[in-house]
Motif scaffolding. Sequence first.
Motif, PDB file in Angstrom:
ATOM      1  N   ARG A  42      57.945 -38.089  55.784  1.00  0.00           N
ATOM      2  CA  ARG A  42      59.404 -38.372  55.416  1.00  0.00           C
ATOM      3  C   ARG A  42      59.452 -38.308  53.890  1.00  0.00           C
ATOM      4  N   SER A  43      58.576 -37.551  53.349  1.00  0.00           N
ATOM      5  CA  SER A  43      58.949 -37.225  52.020  1.00  0.00           C
ATOM      6  C   SER A  43      58.845 -35.762  51.801  1.00  0.00           C
ATOM      7  N   SER A  44      59.769 -35.127  50.786  1.00  0.00           N
ATOM      8  CA  SER A  44      59.802 -33.807  50.690  1.00  0.00           C
ATOM      9  C   SER A  44      58.519 -33.562  49.316  1.00  0.00           C
ATOM     10  N   ARG A  62      50.234 -33.779  46.770  1.00  0.00           N
ATOM     11  CA  ARG A  62      51.740 -33.240  46.221  1.00  0.00           C
ATOM     12  C   ARG A  62      51.669 -31.780  46.112  1.00  0.00           C
ATOM     13  N   ALA A  83      57.867 -47.810  50.641  1.00  0.00           N
ATOM     14  CA  ALA A  83      59.066 -47.788  49.855  1.00  0.00           C
ATOM     15  C   ALA A  83      60.222 -46.759  50.532  1.00  0.00           C
ATOM     16  N   PRO A  84      61.417 -47.165  50.377  1.00  0.00           N
ATOM     17  CA  PRO A  84      62.522 -46.107  50.681  1.00  0.00           C
ATOM     18  C   PRO A  84      62.366 -44.824  50.397  1.00  0.00           C
ATOM     19  N   SER A  85      61.936 -44.644  48.980  1.00  0.00           N
ATOM     20  CA  SER A  85      61.805 -43.488  48.403  1.00  0.00           C
ATOM     21  C   SER A  85      60.424 -43.212  47.881  1.00  0.00           C
ATOM     22  N   MET A  86      59.492 -42.546  48.738  1.00  0.00           N
ATOM     23  CA  MET A  86      57.946 -42.642  48.258  1.00  0.00           C
ATOM     24  C   MET A  86      57.875 -41.971  47.019  1.00  0.00           C
ATOM     25  N   GLY A  87      58.684 -40.924  46.775  1.00  0.00           N
ATOM     26  CA  GLY A  87      58.679 -40.005  45.475  1.00  0.00           C
ATOM     27  C   GLY A  87      59.162 -40.908  43.988  1.00  0.00           C
ATOM     28  N   GLN A  88      60.225 -41.800  44.200  1.00  0.00           N
ATOM     29  CA  GLN A  88      60.612 -42.571  43.222  1.00  0.00           C
ATOM     30  C   GLN A  88      59.744 -43.760  42.833  1.00  0.00           C
ATOM     31  N   ASN A  91      56.380 -42.013  41.166  1.00  0.00           N
ATOM     32  CA  ASN A  91      56.757 -41.853  39.664  1.00  0.00           C
ATOM     33  C   ASN A  91      56.796 -42.862  38.958  1.00  0.00           C
TER      34      ASN A  91
END
Length: 116
Positions: A42-44, A62, A83-88, A91
């Motif tokens: 689910r993460s780009s 990554r 998390a709703p946004s793993m990338g955010q 970071n």
Amino acid sequence: MIRLAFILALLFTADLQEAEIVDVKDRGPVDLKPFNCQDITRSSVISRVCYDNENRRMLVQRHAAYHQYCDLPKDTLDAFLNAPSMGQFFNANIMAAGRDGNGPYGWRTHKVPSYQ
């Protein structure tokens, strides 16, 4: 014929656990045996997360490269994975200005096990 069936049964029920060794940036080869790994779809940016519960170490794949994070609490891992946004989340809470390995869980500021 019975021997053949027995041998085939043994082959199909045997625990065929192959060692998986990955190359970790600025670290070298690491055996994933002590890690629990999850493929992320689910993460780009993030494609795999591996966590060693005993040593509180996390490997994150990554952009096709593995990076290591040290002394990472399990609750931080759980928050990251949910998390709703793993990338955010990654970071802001894990890497947090530590692109050079000096962030809050950076490998340069924490003792790293040998995994050998």
